[in-house]
Design a protein around this motif. Structure first.
Motif, PDB file in Angstrom:
ATOM      1  N   PHE A 101      -4.368  11.656  -9.580  1.00 28.91           N
ATOM      2  CA  PHE A 101      -4.017  10.905  -8.353  1.00 28.91           C
ATOM      3  C   PHE A 101      -4.873  10.047  -7.883  1.00 28.91           C
ATOM      4  CE2 PHE A 101      -0.675  14.184  -7.312  1.00 28.91           C
ATOM      5  CZ  PHE A 101      -1.245  15.645  -7.536  1.00 28.91           C
ATOM      6  N   LYS A 102      -5.540   9.487  -9.207  1.00 28.16           N
ATOM      7  CA  LYS A 102      -6.368   8.438  -9.393  1.00 28.16           C
ATOM      8  C   LYS A 102      -7.132   8.179  -7.780  1.00 28.16           C
ATOM      9  CE  LYS A 102      -4.420   5.657 -12.437  1.00 28.16           C
ATOM     10  NZ  LYS A 102      -2.635   6.264 -12.628  1.00 28.16           N
ATOM     11  N   ILE A 140      -1.250  11.365   0.385  1.00 31.46           N
ATOM     12  CA  ILE A 140      -1.476   9.944   0.377  1.00 31.46           C
ATOM     13  C   ILE A 140      -0.063   9.394  -0.746  1.00 31.46           C
ATOM     14  CG2 ILE A 140      -3.751  10.596  -1.696  1.00 31.46           C
ATOM     15  CD1 ILE A 140      -1.801  11.161  -3.348  1.00 31.46           C
ATOM     16  N   GLU A 141      -0.135   7.849   0.126  1.00 31.41           N
ATOM     17  CA  GLU A 141       0.914   6.927   0.663  1.00 31.41           C
ATOM     18  C   GLU A 141       1.391   6.298  -0.265  1.00 31.41           C
ATOM     19  OE1 GLU A 141       1.710   6.043   3.779  1.00 31.41           O
ATOM     20  OE2 GLU A 141       3.038   4.318   3.782  1.00 31.41           O
ATOM     21  N   GLU A 142       2.438   6.085  -1.160  1.00 30.85           N
ATOM     22  CA  GLU A 142       2.592   4.872  -2.366  1.00 30.85           C
ATOM     23  C   GLU A 142       3.695   4.672  -1.864  1.00 30.85           C
ATOM     24  OE1 GLU A 142       0.934   5.478  -7.116  1.00 30.85           O
ATOM     25  OE2 GLU A 142       3.259   6.009  -6.479  1.00 30.85           O
ATOM     26  N   ASN A 143       4.348   2.875  -2.240  1.00 29.96           N
ATOM     27  CA  ASN A 143       5.432   1.904  -1.811  1.00 29.96           C
ATOM     28  C   ASN A 143       6.595   3.086  -0.643  1.00 29.96           C
ATOM     29  OD1 ASN A 143       5.348   0.976  -3.721  1.00 29.96           O
ATOM     30  ND2 ASN A 143       6.084   1.901  -5.299  1.00 29.96           N
ATOM     31  N   GLY A 144       5.600   3.514   0.591  1.00 28.63           N
ATOM     32  CA  GLY A 144       6.298   4.146   1.717  1.00 28.63           C
ATOM     33  C   GLY A 144       6.907   5.800   1.519  1.00 28.63           C
ATOM     34  N   VAL A 194      -6.239   9.660   1.481  1.00 31.01           N
ATOM     35  CA  VAL A 194      -7.291   9.071   1.068  1.00 31.01           C
ATOM     36  C   VAL A 194      -6.679   7.472  -0.057  1.00 31.01           C
ATOM     37  CG1 VAL A 194      -8.206   9.379  -1.407  1.00 31.01           C
ATOM     38  CG2 VAL A 194      -7.719  10.973   0.449  1.00 31.01           C
ATOM     39  N   PRO A 195      -6.993   6.904  -0.137  1.00 26.66           N
ATOM     40  CA  PRO A 195      -6.454   5.716  -1.116  1.00 26.66           C
ATOM     41  C   PRO A 195      -6.103   5.494  -2.515  1.00 26.66           C
ATOM     42  CG  PRO A 195      -8.958   4.910  -0.969  1.00 26.66           C
ATOM     43  CD  PRO A 195      -8.180   5.899   0.160  1.00 26.66           C
ATOM     44  N   LEU A 196      -5.468   5.409  -3.084  1.00 29.60           N
ATOM     45  CA  LEU A 196      -4.931   5.231  -3.917  1.00 29.60           C
ATOM     46  C   LEU A 196      -5.876   3.856  -4.884  1.00 29.60           C
ATOM     47  CD1 LEU A 196      -1.382   6.701  -3.800  1.00 29.60           C
ATOM     48  CD2 LEU A 196      -3.246   7.629  -4.899  1.00 29.60           C
ATOM     49  N   ALA A 197      -6.320   4.458  -6.062  1.00 31.94           N
ATOM     50  CA  ALA A 197      -6.477   3.293  -7.336  1.00 31.94           C
ATOM     51  C   ALA A 197      -5.457   2.539  -8.066  1.00 31.94           C
ATOM     52  CB  ALA A 197      -7.842   4.287  -7.927  1.00 31.94           C
ATOM     53  N   GLY A 198      -4.484   3.281  -8.185  1.00 29.35           N
ATOM     54  CA  GLY A 198      -3.317   2.970  -9.118  1.00 29.35           C
ATOM     55  C   GLY A 198      -2.149   3.485  -9.174  1.00 29.35           C
ATOM     56  N   HIS A 199      -1.265   3.337  -9.535  1.00 31.64           N
ATOM     57  CA  HIS A 199       0.749   3.604  -9.832  1.00 31.64           C
ATOM     58  C   HIS A 199      -0.307   5.662 -10.231  1.00 31.64           C
ATOM     59  CE1 HIS A 199       4.772   3.675  -9.130  1.00 31.64           C
ATOM     60  NE2 HIS A 199       4.438   4.322 -10.400  1.00 31.64           N
ATOM     61  N   VAL A 200      -0.129   6.336  -9.423  1.00 33.78           N
ATOM     62  CA  VAL A 200       0.474   7.333  -9.666  1.00 33.78           C
ATOM     63  C   VAL A 200       2.051   7.909  -9.993  1.00 33.78           C
ATOM     64  CG1 VAL A 200      -0.051   9.739  -8.867  1.00 33.78           C
ATOM     65  CG2 VAL A 200      -1.581   7.850  -7.759  1.00 33.78           C
ATOM     66  N   ASP A 207       6.580   8.370  -6.190  1.00 31.15           N
ATOM     67  CA  ASP A 207       7.211   7.378  -5.378  1.00 31.15           C
ATOM     68  C   ASP A 207       8.216   7.366  -5.428  1.00 31.15           C
ATOM     69  OD1 ASP A 207       6.977   4.097  -6.768  1.00 31.15           O
ATOM     70  OD2 ASP A 207       6.450   5.928  -7.025  1.00 31.15           O
ATOM     71  N   SER A 208       8.932   8.384  -7.113  1.00 31.50           N
ATOM     72  CA  SER A 208       9.949   9.032  -7.189  1.00 31.50           C
ATOM     73  C   SER A 208      10.285  10.032  -6.748  1.00 31.50           C
ATOM     74  CB  SER A 208      10.058   8.833  -9.183  1.00 31.50           C
ATOM     75  OG  SER A 208       8.934   9.360  -9.429  1.00 31.50           O
ATOM     76  N   LEU A 209       9.572  10.626  -5.850  1.00 28.13           N
ATOM     77  CA  LEU A 209       9.849  11.683  -5.323  1.00 28.13           C
ATOM     78  C   LEU A 209      11.717  11.625  -4.526  1.00 28.13           C
ATOM     79  CD1 LEU A 209       6.455  13.604  -3.833  1.00 28.13           C
ATOM     80  CD2 LEU A 209       8.216  14.814  -5.397  1.00 28.13           C
ATOM     81  N   PRO A 210      11.531  10.681  -3.484  1.00 27.79           N
ATOM     82  CA  PRO A 210      12.498  10.701  -3.320  1.00 27.79           C
ATOM     83  C   PRO A 210      14.069  11.079  -4.191  1.00 27.79           C
ATOM     84  CG  PRO A 210      11.482   9.461  -2.266  1.00 27.79           C
ATOM     85  CD  PRO A 210      10.640   9.738  -3.696  1.00 27.79           C
TER      86      PRO A 210
END
Lengths: 351, 426
Positions: free
Chosen positions: A69-70, A98-102, B16-22, B25-28
């Motif tokens: 999960f970086k 955690i949040e990524e692109n909304g 928690v902030p992310l250090a990179g692309h996990v 975001d493909s979940l939806p």
């Protein structure tokens, strides 16, 4: 018969055979806009994912979670530091958003320090099974309330990642026992931990032996063959099944390789790049767990494992391992306790 | 092995902030793909008087010719006709069920007209509830037949709502999402239409009828839904005939004084209806049905059956426990009744036995009496016989004695004495 007289009784209202009409011939209706509506709604509500990592200490579980999960989900424990070895098996859960692109994801990671570390590891899977069942129980209690919440909080374990130590031989009795029991209750993804201690050939041989072991003992790990829905699923999942268990390496430090900054482990004889497919299969694990099958993991947990638990719970709850807050839902039948069996062929019973 | 579980309390989980692309975001998209493969279900109920154009409107909305013959006005009661269709658009499959009332508003006495509709809606909820309460259930492949939207067709009188409309809508508003529409609105002029709409809205409000409001909480649709809410009830026209207008083929109705275009927003609100019903709010309609109307039904039904969430000791009850308790109670009552019946039966048998015994005793007595009588009689007779025998014997003796004397007398010579004896004897 007068066609107007077909007043159907309400229960048979879906009796007429469905007629297939293709809308495209006559004009655009806009049904596919429902997909966007779904997406908007899902993003507003946010997602939940609960993962459990099981394995002996020192196999790199916490590091793996951080790599997946970086982010610093966990402070990875380093050997040598004054962290006392837990005397008993404990379960330790941590929740982050955690949040990524909304897209908001509420991630809960459950660790099991102390698993397999004792001299006598008999029944060390019981607390884990108890925990998993306790989450099912919590959901079930919420579900059967009269006035229930709009969105029941989902704490059920969606995926259990099992770390197999890289002995290179085959699965140990502890592994087999554990996998056998857990595969019936939760989605299990076995991985070969610390795979940088095996060469590529050793890895392949180990993998094949593990696959044979699993087949001999009829252990169905995720993705389960019996839940493939259509031919596309079968093809996709067969490819994955060929590579299970993935040989993974976890790392949360970055190093410079060829001018690029990559996650990896630095050793005297080279740098093992975590995201390099030639070095280890971490990208496969990450893709499976997060990018392609996350929703599927949740669906199978909800539609299969939870339902199985519910059936057993409503019928013969005395056979399940108990967690705290136990409420007896079914009457205990007279006589000796039955063995907890895989409820398959019972006839339908209405409430 | 004891286990201790440590969990963070409450909602205080940190971001928690992310250090990179996990990649989650493909979940939806994953979710949407799953739903596409499962397919969608949408059920519309059309309530309205015969001849208001319900079937035509459905045809127009979904660009298809659904089968069905127009109903007559001679129905004895209100019935519901339901049909299911599989529609496909690009990769989305929709299982559409259209339920229409047949004969609504045709009867002379319309007091019970709303009842079949309410019963139908409840029956769909009931079917879903039954499935949900089963021990072995398949909810994710269950064909959901609950009504997601109810289009209420208002007749274009131009004045106000009919009392039948008000009564029916009041009965339905807590069970289904009601979207009122003015049917065949090409019969009303523009100015009349505005007045009509205002009148309808005020009547609905003053009677406390809760119609479906398009949701305004999500920013992406809040604006459009907000404006549309103000246009309710929609004035619609339905037509499946296509006419050439300008250089395009359009759906329209042709009159000698002009042509009404269905998809022209200046002519009617059909486009608004389609936009709201299908393109913007289909998912919300389904969700409202499930989380509000169905939950209300479920709660009422379970409370009716006697289940509670907590008992006075505030120990959480479980449905199964309550069910078992009730079942045992019921069985206990049955048993008690059985016992009673058995007791009564035993009692009756005893009584009858006693009666029969009495009768038997009486018979015995009678028999004894008769026997005694008989014996007495017999004895008397025997006595009589005996006395008779004695007399006969005595007679015989005297006869022999007399004969003896006679023989002696005759030897002594004197038949006179014999005669005298004979006379004496006589």
């Amino acid at each position: 018969m007068d066609p107007l007289r077909q007043s159907p009784s309400p229960s048979s209202s879906r009796a007429s055979s469905p007629r297939t009409f293709s809308c495209e011939r006559l004009g655009y209706v806009g049904i596919e806009a429902v997909l966007d509506q779904l997406k908007i709604k899902a993003m507003k509500m946010g997602f939940e994912f609960n993962i459990m990592v099981v394995g002996q200490s020192g196999l790199g579980k916490s590091t793996m979670v951080n790599t997946l999960f970086k982010s610093k989900i966990w402070k990875s424990t380093m050997p040598g530091l004054r962290v006392p070895m837990p005397q008993t098996l404990q379960l330790h859960s941590v929740t982050h958003v955690i949040e990524e692109n909304g897209v908001k994801l509420k991630l809960t990671v459950t660790d099991t320090p102390g698993f397999g570390d004792q001299i006598n590891n008999d029944k060390c899977w019981d607390p884990i099974l108890g925990y998993i069942n306790e989450q099912y129980e919590r959901y079930l209690q919420e579900e059967i309330l009269i006035t229930r919440q709009r969105h029941i909080p989902d704490t059920r374990v969606h995926c259990c990642v099992y770390f197999v130590p890289p002995t290179g031989h085959c699965l140990r009795p502890l592994d087999l026992e554990f996998l056998q029991r857990l595969c019936r209750a939760v989605n299990v993804v076995p991985v070969i931990a610390r795979a940088d201690s095996l060469t590529i050939e050793e890895r392949e041989a180990f993998r094949h032996r593990i696959q044979d072991d699993l087949k001999t003992h009829s252990i169905e790990v995720y993705p389960q063959k019996s839940f493939d829905e259509d031919i596309n699923d079968k093809i996709l999942n067969s490819k994955i099944r060929e590579r299970i268990p993935f040989a993974v390496v976890g790392a949360d430090r970055e190093h410079m390789v060829n001018g690029r900054c990559v996650l990896g482990r630095k050793t005297k004889w080279g740098i093992i790049e975590v995201e390099n497919m030639a070095h280890c299969e971490f990208p496969l694990l990450r893709d499976l767990l997060i990018r392609s099958h996350l929703q599927d993991l949740k669906d199978i947990t909800h539609n299969v494992h939870y339902e199985n638990y519910r059936i057993i719970r409503l019928k013969e709850s005395h056979a399940l391992p108990r967690g705290p807050g136990w409420v007896n839902l079914a009457p205990t039948p007279p006589g000796p306790g039955k063995v907890c069996r895989w409820a398959e062929d019972d006839s339908d019973e209405d409430f | 092995i004891c286990n201790s579980i440590s969990r963070p309390t409450g909602e205080g989980c940190r971001t928690v902030p992310l250090a990179g692309h996990v990649g989650f975001d493909s979940l939806p998209d994953q979710l949407v793909n799953k739903s596409v493969s499962q397919g969608f279900c949408f059920n519309i109920l059309c309530v309205g008087e015969t001849g208001l154009g319900k079937s035509t409107l459905m045809d127009t909305l979904f660009n298809t010719k659904f089968e069905g013959e127009p109903a007559t006005h001679t129905q004895p009661g209100v019935q519901l006709r339901s049909n299911t269709y599989d529609l496909q658009e690009s990769n989305v499959g929709l299982k559409l069920t259209i339920v229409s009332t047949v004969g609504f508003g045709d009867q002379i006495n319309k007091e019970d007209s709303y009842k079949p509709i309410v019963e139908f809606i409840d029956a769909q909820f009931e079917a879903y509830l039954q499935e949900e309460l089963k021990i072995r259930r398949v909810l994710h492949t269950y064909h959901d037949s609950r009504i997601h939207a109810c289009l209420y067709f208002i007749a274009p009188t131009g004045h106000s709502l009919k009392s039948l409309d008000l009564v029916t809508m009041k009965k339905l508003d807590s069970k289904v999402n009601i979207i009122p529409i003015i049917a065949k609105s090409d019969a009303i002029s523009k100015s009349e239409l505005t007045k009509f709409k205002i009148k309808i809205t005020s009547e609905l409000v003053s009677n406390g009828v809760q119609i479906y409001q398009f949701p305004t909480d999500d920013e992406s649709v809040a604006e459009i839904n907000g404006t549309m809410n103000a246009h309710l009830p929609f004035a619609v026209i339905g037509s499946t005939e296509e006419l050439k207008i300008g250089n395009k083929m359009m759906k329209a109705r042709q009159y000698p004084w002009g042509t009404v275009q269905v998809e022209n927003e200046a002519h009617c609100d059909f486009v608004k209806l389609r936009e709201m019903l299908i393109r913007v709010n289909m998912e919300d309609l389904r969700e409202q049905t499930h989380s509000r109307h169905y939950e209300l039904y479920r709660r009422c039904k379970l409370e009716e059956m006697g289940f509670k969430d907590t008992d006075p000791d505030s120990k959480p009850f479980s449905l199964q426990e309550t069910y078992e308790a009730k079942r045992n109670e019921f069985l206990g009552e049955l048993q008690k009744k059985e016992e009673e019946m058995r007791q009564m039966f035993v009692q009756r048998v005893k009584e009858k036995e006693a009666e029969l015994k009495e009768a038997e005793k009486e018979l015995h007595e009678k028999f004894d009496r008769l026997k005694k009588l008989h014996q007495d009689e017999k004895k008397k007779l025997e006595d009589k016989k005996k006395s008779l025998d004695d007399e006969v014997n005595a007679f015989k003796q005297r006869k022999t004695a007399a004969e003896l004397l006679q023989s002696q007398g005759s030897q002594a010579g004197g038949s006179q004495t014999l005669k005298r004896d004979k006379e004496k004897k006589k």
